[in-house]
Design an enzyme around this catalytic site. Sequence first.
Site, PDB file in Angstrom:
ATOM      1  N   GLU A   1      -7.925   6.995   3.388  1.00  0.00           N
ATOM      2  CA  GLU A   1      -8.854   5.857   3.392  1.00  0.00           C
ATOM      3  C   GLU A   1      -8.854   5.080   4.715  1.00  0.00           C
ATOM      4  O   GLU A   1      -9.176   3.884   4.733  1.00  0.00           O
ATOM      5  CB  GLU A   1      -8.517   4.910   2.240  1.00  0.00           C
ATOM      6  CG  GLU A   1      -8.741   5.540   0.876  1.00  0.00           C
ATOM      7  CD  GLU A   1      -8.770   4.478  -0.205  1.00  0.00           C
ATOM      8  OE1 GLU A   1      -9.846   4.275  -0.804  1.00  0.00           O
ATOM      9  OE2 GLU A   1      -7.719   3.849  -0.448  1.00  0.00           O
TER      10      GLU A   1
ATOM     11  N   HIS B   1      -5.422  -3.226   3.043  1.00  0.00           N
ATOM     12  CA  HIS B   1      -5.984  -2.680   1.810  1.00  0.00           C
ATOM     13  C   HIS B   1      -4.850  -2.485   0.813  1.00  0.00           C
ATOM     14  O   HIS B   1      -3.856  -1.836   1.126  1.00  0.00           O
ATOM     15  CB  HIS B   1      -6.677  -1.341   2.061  1.00  0.00           C
ATOM     16  CG  HIS B   1      -6.977  -0.628   0.774  1.00  0.00           C
ATOM     17  ND1 HIS B   1      -7.839  -1.150  -0.164  1.00  0.00           N
ATOM     18  CD2 HIS B   1      -6.505   0.532   0.248  1.00  0.00           C
ATOM     19  CE1 HIS B   1      -7.894  -0.333  -1.200  1.00  0.00           C
ATOM     20  NE2 HIS B   1      -7.080   0.692  -0.979  1.00  0.00           N
TER      21      HIS B   1
ATOM     22  N   HIS C   1      -3.485  -2.485  -3.684  1.00  0.00           N
ATOM     23  CA  HIS C   1      -3.738  -2.436  -5.131  1.00  0.00           C
ATOM     24  C   HIS C   1      -3.022  -3.621  -5.774  1.00  0.00           C
ATOM     25  O   HIS C   1      -2.322  -3.482  -6.772  1.00  0.00           O
ATOM     26  CB  HIS C   1      -3.245  -1.107  -5.708  1.00  0.00           C
ATOM     27  CG  HIS C   1      -3.761   0.093  -4.994  1.00  0.00           C
ATOM     28  ND1 HIS C   1      -3.130   1.311  -5.014  1.00  0.00           N
ATOM     29  CD2 HIS C   1      -4.879   0.269  -4.230  1.00  0.00           C
ATOM     30  CE1 HIS C   1      -3.836   2.183  -4.289  1.00  0.00           C
ATOM     31  NE2 HIS C   1      -4.893   1.573  -3.806  1.00  0.00           N
TER      32      HIS C   1
ATOM     33  N   HIS D   1     -10.026  -0.565  -8.321  1.00  0.00           N
ATOM     34  CA  HIS D   1      -9.278   0.055  -7.231  1.00  0.00           C
ATOM     35  C   HIS D   1      -8.340  -0.952  -6.548  1.00  0.00           C
ATOM     36  O   HIS D   1      -7.135  -0.761  -6.561  1.00  0.00           O
ATOM     37  CB  HIS D   1     -10.301   0.647  -6.254  1.00  0.00           C
ATOM     38  CG  HIS D   1      -9.735   1.267  -5.022  1.00  0.00           C
ATOM     39  ND1 HIS D   1     -10.504   1.937  -4.111  1.00  0.00           N
ATOM     40  CD2 HIS D   1      -8.473   1.310  -4.520  1.00  0.00           C
ATOM     41  CE1 HIS D   1      -9.747   2.382  -3.111  1.00  0.00           C
ATOM     42  NE2 HIS D   1      -8.514   2.013  -3.340  1.00  0.00           N
TER      43      HIS D   1
END
Lengths: 243, 243, 243, 243
Positions: D84, D103, D105, D175
Amino acid sequence: MTDATDTAAALDELRAELATANHILVSQGVLDAFGHVSVRHPGRADRFLLARNMAPASVTAADILEFDLDGNAVHANGPKPYLERFIHGEVLRSRADAMAVVHSHSPAVIPFSVVRGVPLRAVSHMGSFLGSDTPIFEIRDTAGDASDLLIRDNALGRALAGSLGRKPAVLMRGHGVTVVGATLREAVFRAVYTEFNARIQADALRLGPVTALTDGEASASAATNASQIDRAWNGWREQAAKR
Amino acid sequence: MTDATDTAAALDELRAELATANHILVSQGVLDAFGHVSVRHPGRADRFLLARNMAPASVTAADILEFDLDGNAVHANGPKPYLERFIHGEVLRSRADAMAVVHSHSPAVIPFSVVRGVPLRAVSHMGSFLGSDTPIFEIRDTAGDASDLLIRDNALGRALAGSLGRKPAVLMRGHGVTVVGATLREAVFRAVYTEFNARIQADALRLGPVTALTDGEASASAATNASQIDRAWNGWREQAAKR
Amino acid sequence: MTDATDTAAALDELRAELATANHILVSQGVLDAFGHVSVRHPGRADRFLLARNMAPASVTAADILEFDLDGNAVHANGPKPYLERFIHGEVLRSRADAMAVVHSHSPAVIPFSVVRGVPLRAVSHMGSFLGSDTPIFEIRDTAGDASDLLIRDNALGRALAGSLGRKPAVLMRGHGVTVVGATLREAVFRAVYTEFNARIQADALRLGPVTALTDGEASASAATNASQIDRAWNGWREQAAKR
Amino acid sequence: MTDATDTAAALDELRAELATANHILVSQGVLDAFGHVSVRHPGRADRFLLARNMAPASVTAADILEFDLDGNAVHANGPKPYLERFIHGEVLRSRADAMAVVHSHSPAVIPFSVVRGVPLRAVSHMGSFLGSDTPIFEIRDTAGDASDLLIRDNALGRALAGSLGRKPAVLMRGHGVTVVGATLREAVFRAVYTEFNARIQADALRLGPVTALTDGEASASAATNASQIDRAWNGWREQAAKR
């Protein structure tokens, strides 16, 4: 090197890996003093490895025993085995695709086992392997309403395997969850993210109606994640070693 | 070895075990700076052992005092005792079957003490000993509505023991919980899984109506779990030692 | 020893104690990278001690600065102070009975600051000092609706002290909480158990209507607990030192 | 010293800082075995630094790779990159004001990504940068309803950057979340407090209607907090090093 020494070396490695799996599952909050993780014997599909009856945090390679799929210890007069070894034997018997099984009392997961109509399902891509529903094994259907809830023989193990079917996980009402994987690392990965997804799903349900993954999203995401398991394993192993 | 030295050795061992019980209960999140755990004297059923007034995490064998069931220290001029030692004396007096008592401010349990109509009960097999209901001790019924909520004398201890009855645990409204066991390890085991079951039950209630264990399931499961206590104890002891 | 050396020794000890207070509050989950704790100067009621602008976990005795009640550093050209030192100065000015102040972003407490009609109150005897209500300071009433929510001058500090009144704690809407104590250890004790009580209260409210402590229970319990503060402090200090 | 050695030294320092950012984000509960953090190249605005594909807890300066904004590794035949990385390239391309991207979770944040009508917004001054709303990126709008939810190419990266717009954070349905900062430390700070604010907001919503920050409060508070980032970074770095 002969085949025999090959197998012995592979077994030694796998026992060490299984000890690490125990430590990771404790460190990640999936196992506490209870629960267990097994792996199929690398050379004999009709056998599996599982620690002797002890707390997972303390398991070492020397504590790993070998069983046949009926749950009989291969070596007589060994130490006391887990009462619920039949989970592992019967699930591995019914699932040729599975090489490993985790049974836990995963705390965010158990609530989903005692409530009907709110299926544990993939709401996070990390839990995508769960798909649109996780079956619940109701032991009363097999053992009546006064059992000790444990999978204490082969008949109960077969019933549990029946509820699991072709799924990656089966909830056990008032008890816990059993998760399978195509490898030991995949079973560990799924056990950790079953807990993670359950927490996210419960928290989201308190906010409002939840958009879950579609079946297509769940399949595609699960396929991608399967390639990332070693990343997680390596990180978790280091974290577990620090504790 | 004479009987006297036998007893002295057994006492030394028990004091060390009681110190470990303190550390485990802190490590498992049942005790914080408050709460205490006692064990009946191995040679004299009318006495019990309990740490001096201090935070449980720091208790060593040398901090263990001996009391009669009225809560009087056996050795005069000793260090300051816990104000609530009457919990232990009166519960041990009323429960010949109990050898140990844990009193805690277990955080997931207290909410069940201040809400009526939502009994703490076995929803997980690890909490099966709780059965279908946990009594709540309302101190106002004995001490009026301006007490400090503490079990600060024998009369309050007897009232608490009365609410406990033959049960394994009694909630104390706005205060905490008291748990008994047939052994020190069982009391610790039950204290840990009372907290565990409370958290599961509260989380499950937020999802929907909850299927609890039947009475038959609770009895059968409690009987089975009683044989697994050492597994938990050994694992927890190792975890506590690492902190 | 002269009075001057007496005072110097007392100050040294207090600075070390204040550093420990910082570590305890981090270890207990009350402070994170933000928040601060002050103590009144032992020799001069119009001064207080507070760390320089830094994360509480790292504070040492050498980082402690001295301020007057207006929030001016006593020693010129020192390191950068906390922006919100006015909380401490104005609260200590308005509360001759208070010797210490904790300001935190205590995570279970903040939700009670942004919801009206659900007062944070004593539901656990460990939170008994909270009584039947905790005032909420709405900074918009003083600073309008475009402030940065911080107590960045004496006027805001006075307004906050006004909301606090004679209470042990005041919530700050969307920001945190400020707690006072008759000693440094009491302020730390209250900060820890404000967080504890808030978590219990929120969890209990999800189960059903909650029985809170009566005013009489709250007073009696708070008086008793005040004598147990050193037990908590000593245990927490050991835990904080292990991290 | 030549310009070239200047840049080399700055790069070395930044790689070490980026490794520290990884460790802080794990220690603070934002990253687990997954998620990543990038920083723009100090000498070339069209490049960024990002670890190779591995668990964040284990990243060292030697694991940091260099990419162009299309997500191509600058040095051929290097180790496997994150799938990603397009998140970082496209967000940095569309946001000249951003020097770093996280980024994750983040577990308290994901629930807000799967529920409509309950926008994640500033309810705590530490989350003030979130303002009155956090956009949600619905990958189905770009990739259809059978994607793996991942930002696996530049087109998806551009779509995500489009949802982010000029905001500090964008939720990714089912996500996680992506957060930007004007510096690496600001991106880390925002990632930690996005998680913090989400937890506070969810807990507050369970108590009753929530008073959020006004736009004026959010702007003013965000401006103030921006000056306090080093305090948090230094404290978190020390905590992360102890683990």
